[in-house]
Design a protein around this motif. Structure first.
Motif, PDB file in Angstrom:
ATOM      1  N   LEU A 109      -7.128  12.872  -2.858  1.00  0.00           N
ATOM      2  CA  LEU A 109      -6.360  12.880  -1.622  1.00  0.00           C
ATOM      3  C   LEU A 109      -6.704  11.644  -0.813  1.00  0.00           C
ATOM      4  O   LEU A 109      -7.846  11.425  -0.438  1.00  0.00           O
ATOM      5  CB  LEU A 109      -6.647  14.149  -0.814  1.00  0.00           C
ATOM      6  N   LEU A 110      -5.697  10.818  -0.543  1.00  0.00           N
ATOM      7  CA  LEU A 110      -5.878   9.569   0.190  1.00  0.00           C
ATOM      8  C   LEU A 110      -5.185   9.671   1.546  1.00  0.00           C
ATOM      9  O   LEU A 110      -4.156  10.323   1.675  1.00  0.00           O
ATOM     10  CB  LEU A 110      -5.279   8.399  -0.598  1.00  0.00           C
ATOM     11  N   ARG A 111      -5.755   8.995   2.532  1.00  0.00           N
ATOM     12  CA  ARG A 111      -5.180   8.997   3.868  1.00  0.00           C
ATOM     13  C   ARG A 111      -5.161   7.593   4.437  1.00  0.00           C
ATOM     14  O   ARG A 111      -6.088   6.817   4.251  1.00  0.00           O
ATOM     15  CB  ARG A 111      -5.999   9.886   4.821  1.00  0.00           C
ATOM     16  N   HIS A 112      -4.089   7.291   5.156  1.00  0.00           N
ATOM     17  CA  HIS A 112      -4.030   6.075   5.960  1.00  0.00           C
ATOM     18  C   HIS A 112      -3.211   6.402   7.200  1.00  0.00           C
ATOM     19  O   HIS A 112      -2.013   6.629   7.111  1.00  0.00           O
ATOM     20  CB  HIS A 112      -3.392   4.916   5.194  1.00  0.00           C
ATOM     21  N   GLY A 113      -3.866   6.446   8.350  1.00  0.00           N
ATOM     22  CA  GLY A 113      -3.189   6.898   9.552  1.00  0.00           C
ATOM     23  C   GLY A 113      -2.688   8.319   9.361  1.00  0.00           C
ATOM     24  O   GLY A 113      -3.441   9.208   8.955  1.00  0.00           O
ATOM     25  N   ALA A 114      -1.401   8.525   9.617  1.00  0.00           N
ATOM     26  CA  ALA A 114      -0.819   9.854   9.474  1.00  0.00           C
ATOM     27  C   ALA A 114      -0.341  10.139   8.063  1.00  0.00           C
ATOM     28  O   ALA A 114       0.063  11.262   7.758  1.00  0.00           O
ATOM     29  CB  ALA A 114       0.350  10.011  10.447  1.00  0.00           C
ATOM     30  N   VAL A 115      -0.411   9.146   7.183  1.00  0.00           N
ATOM     31  CA  VAL A 115       0.140   9.296   5.822  1.00  0.00           C
ATOM     32  C   VAL A 115      -0.925   9.826   4.875  1.00  0.00           C
ATOM     33  O   VAL A 115      -2.050   9.319   4.843  1.00  0.00           O
ATOM     34  CB  VAL A 115       0.689   7.954   5.303  1.00  0.00           C
ATOM     35  N   LYS A 116      -0.543  10.828   4.091  1.00  0.00           N
ATOM     36  CA  LYS A 116      -1.424  11.389   3.065  1.00  0.00           C
ATOM     37  C   LYS A 116      -0.729  11.304   1.712  1.00  0.00           C
ATOM     38  O   LYS A 116       0.490  11.439   1.623  1.00  0.00           O
ATOM     39  CB  LYS A 116      -1.741  12.858   3.379  1.00  0.00           C
ATOM     40  N   GLY A 117      -1.520  11.098   0.678  1.00  0.00           N
ATOM     41  CA  GLY A 117      -0.952  11.068  -0.653  1.00  0.00           C
ATOM     42  C   GLY A 117      -1.995  11.428  -1.692  1.00  0.00           C
ATOM     43  O   GLY A 117      -3.171  11.104  -1.533  1.00  0.00           O
ATOM     44  N   VAL A 118      -1.568  12.091  -2.755  1.00  0.00           N
ATOM     45  CA  VAL A 118      -2.464  12.440  -3.845  1.00  0.00           C
ATOM     46  C   VAL A 118      -2.238  11.459  -4.988  1.00  0.00           C
ATOM     47  O   VAL A 118      -1.114  11.264  -5.449  1.00  0.00           O
ATOM     48  CB  VAL A 118      -2.235  13.884  -4.332  1.00  0.00           C
ATOM     49  N   GLY A 150      12.790   3.461  -8.361  1.00  0.00           N
ATOM     50  CA  GLY A 150      11.472   3.346  -8.974  1.00  0.00           C
ATOM     51  C   GLY A 150      10.437   3.873  -8.001  1.00  0.00           C
ATOM     52  O   GLY A 150       9.473   3.190  -7.643  1.00  0.00           O
ATOM     53  N   ALA A 151      10.645   5.115  -7.566  1.00  0.00           N
ATOM     54  CA  ALA A 151       9.843   5.682  -6.476  1.00  0.00           C
ATOM     55  C   ALA A 151       8.441   6.072  -6.909  1.00  0.00           C
ATOM     56  O   ALA A 151       7.581   6.315  -6.048  1.00  0.00           O
ATOM     57  CB  ALA A 151      10.556   6.894  -5.881  1.00  0.00           C
ATOM     58  N   ASN A 152       8.197   6.178  -8.218  1.00  0.00           N
ATOM     59  CA  ASN A 152       6.886   6.573  -8.728  1.00  0.00           C
ATOM     60  C   ASN A 152       6.456   7.885  -8.080  1.00  0.00           C
ATOM     61  O   ASN A 152       7.187   8.867  -8.157  1.00  0.00           O
ATOM     62  CB  ASN A 152       5.864   5.451  -8.548  1.00  0.00           C
ATOM     63  N   VAL A 153       5.321   7.943  -7.408  1.00  0.00           N
ATOM     64  CA  VAL A 153       4.859   9.200  -6.811  1.00  0.00           C
ATOM     65  C   VAL A 153       5.099   9.249  -5.306  1.00  0.00           C
ATOM     66  O   VAL A 153       4.567  10.099  -4.603  1.00  0.00           O
ATOM     67  CB  VAL A 153       3.374   9.475  -7.133  1.00  0.00           C
ATOM     68  N   GLY A 154       5.899   8.307  -4.796  1.00  0.00           N
ATOM     69  CA  GLY A 154       6.378   8.432  -3.418  1.00  0.00           C
ATOM     70  C   GLY A 154       5.670   7.634  -2.354  1.00  0.00           C
ATOM     71  O   GLY A 154       5.965   7.801  -1.165  1.00  0.00           O
ATOM     72  N   PHE A 155       4.767   6.733  -2.722  1.00  0.00           N
ATOM     73  CA  PHE A 155       3.996   6.045  -1.689  1.00  0.00           C
ATOM     74  C   PHE A 155       4.866   5.141  -0.824  1.00  0.00           C
ATOM     75  O   PHE A 155       4.670   5.060   0.387  1.00  0.00           O
ATOM     76  CB  PHE A 155       2.846   5.260  -2.315  1.00  0.00           C
ATOM     77  N   PHE A 156       5.844   4.438  -1.421  1.00  0.00           N
ATOM     78  CA  PHE A 156       6.722   3.620  -0.594  1.00  0.00           C
ATOM     79  C   PHE A 156       7.550   4.495   0.342  1.00  0.00           C
ATOM     80  O   PHE A 156       7.730   4.164   1.521  1.00  0.00           O
ATOM     81  CB  PHE A 156       7.645   2.754  -1.455  1.00  0.00           C
ATOM     82  N   ILE A 183       0.665   1.237   0.945  1.00  0.00           N
ATOM     83  CA  ILE A 183       0.544   1.851   2.270  1.00  0.00           C
ATOM     84  C   ILE A 183      -0.504   1.164   3.133  1.00  0.00           C
ATOM     85  O   ILE A 183      -0.231   0.735   4.256  1.00  0.00           O
ATOM     86  CB  ILE A 183       0.249   3.363   2.132  1.00  0.00           C
ATOM     87  N   THR A 184      -1.719   1.029   2.619  1.00  0.00           N
ATOM     88  CA  THR A 184      -2.778   0.436   3.436  1.00  0.00           C
ATOM     89  C   THR A 184      -2.512  -1.040   3.717  1.00  0.00           C
ATOM     90  O   THR A 184      -2.624  -1.496   4.855  1.00  0.00           O
ATOM     91  CB  THR A 184      -4.137   0.582   2.733  1.00  0.00           C
TER      92      THR A 184
END
Length: 294
Positions: free
Chosen positions: A43-52, A96-102, A66-67
Motif C-alpha cells: 500500500l503506497l500513499r502520496h498526499g491523498a492518493v493511495k494505491g496498491v 494503457g491504464a495499467n493498475v490506475g496510477f495515472f 504520482i510522486t
C-alpha cells in the motif's frame, strides 16, 4: 518505512507475493507483519492518493507517475512549449491504464472524469481495486478492458503478449530477451477514434508499449474529434528503435494539427539513421511526447 518521499508501506505476506513470483522490497517485508491484507501487495500513499502495488515494478511506477509527476510539466514542455497539466473539470482518456496510477493522479489534480482502458485481466482487477480504494465512483472513473490498435481487425489483433513485468505487457514485443510464450486473449480490440467517439474527452494519455506508433499513425486530422486539446504519449524505443520511425510519428502529428514538444533524446540518437542502443540507456528506453491541438 518509506519507499520514497511521502510514500508509506503496508503489507501482503511475503509468502503471498512469493507465490506470485515477486520479491518484496526489504522495507515492505519488514513492515508486513500483523498488517491487514489489502488484497495482496504494498500500500503506497502520496498526499491523498493511495494505491496498491503488487511488485517492485509497480512500486517504481507509482513513484514515477504520482510522486514525481513525470507525465506533467508545470512550467513548460521541452523547447519552450506550454505547461502540460490537468486543468479543473477536464475529461481524460487513459489508454494503457495499467493498475490506475495515472487515473488516480489525474482525478486528484482535478479531472472531472477518467476513462481507463487496459487490456490485461489481472491489471484490470487491480485497476478497479485502486479506484475503489480511493473512493472514486463509476461516473468519474470508467474502466474498459480492451486492446487499442490502429485497426480493430481479426482475432489475432486481440492477443496480448504477457511480460514477467506487469507494467510491460504488449501486443508487439515484451522486454524479455527470451519470452516464455505466455499470451492472453482480450475480448475486444478498439481504435482510438472509436474510443473518442464513445467517450468524448479533452485530453489523452497514451502508453501501450509500442502500439502507440500504429495508433497515432492511424489518426487523421478529423479523427480526434472536436473536444481534444492535448495529448501525452510514452514512446517505446525498445520496440521501435529507429530514429526515422520516431520522426515519422512526430511529422504525422504535426501534419494532423498538433503542436509537438518531444522529450530530449541522447546526442548519439540525433541523426536520421540512428538506432536506439539499449546498452547505453540502462533501461531508460522511453520518452514522452507532449502535444497540443494547433
Amino acid at each position: 518505512q518509506a519507499v520514497a518521499v511521502r510514500i508509506s508501506l503496508a503489507r501482503s505476506t511475503p509468502s503471498a507475493l512469493a507465490k506470485m513470483g515477486h520479491r518484496m522490497p526489504q522495507a515492505a517485508r519488514a513492515s508486513s507483519g500483523g498488517r491487514k491484507s489489502t488484497g495482496g501487495g504494498t500500500l503506497l500513499r502520496h498526499g491523498a492518493v493511495k494505491g496498491v502495488a503488487r511488485n517492485p515494478q509497480e512500486v517504481n511506477r507509482f513513484k514515477w507517475v504520482i510522486t514525481d509527476g513525470k507525465y506533467f510539466r508545470k512550467r513548460a514542455t521541452p523547447g519552450g512549449g506550454p505547461p502540460f497539466i490537468v486543468e479543473q473539470g477536464e475529461r481524460w482518456l487513459d489508454v494503457g491504464a495499467n493498475v490506475g496510477f495515472f487515473a488516480l493522479c489525474a482525478l486528484d489534480l482535478g479531472a472531472s472524469s477518467v476513462t481507463c482502458v487496459e487490456a490485461e485481466r489481472a491489471n484490470v482487477a487491480a485497476l478497479r481495486s485502486n479506484l475503489k480504494l480511493n473512493g472514486h465512483p463509476m461516473r468519474r472513473a470508467r474502466v474498459l478492458r480492451a486492446l487499442v490498435r490502429g485497426r480493430a481487425g481479426s482475432p489475432r489483433s486481440r492477443v496480448l503478449l504477457l511480460s514477467r513485468k506487469t507494467t510491460r505487457h504488449s501486443v508487439l514485443s515484451v522486454p524479455e530477451r527470451e519470452h516464455d510464450g505466455a499470451r492472453q486473449a482480450v475480448p475486444e480490440a478498439v481504435t482510438l477514434r472509436q474510443l473518442l467517439a464513445d467517450w468524448p474527452s479533452d485530453a489523452v494519455k497514451l502508453n501501450i508499449e509500442g502500439a502507440e506508433r500504429e495508433v497515432l499513425l492511424s489518426m487523421g486530422s478529423r479523427s480526434w474529434g472536436p473536444h481534444i486539446k492535448k495529448l501525452v504519449v510514452e514512446y517505446s524505443f525498445d520496440v521501435f528503435p529507429r530514429r526515422c520511425d520516431f520522426d515519422e510519428v512526430l511529422k504525422h502529428l504535426r501534419a494532423t494539427g498538433w503542436r509537438v514538444y518531444p522529450e530530449s533524446v541522447p546526442a548519439w540518437f540525433a541523426s536520421v539513421d540512428a538506432t536506439w542502443d539499449r546498452r547505453k540507456t540502462l533501461g531508460n528506453d522511453a520518452r514522452q511526447i507532449w502535444a497540443f491541438r494547433a
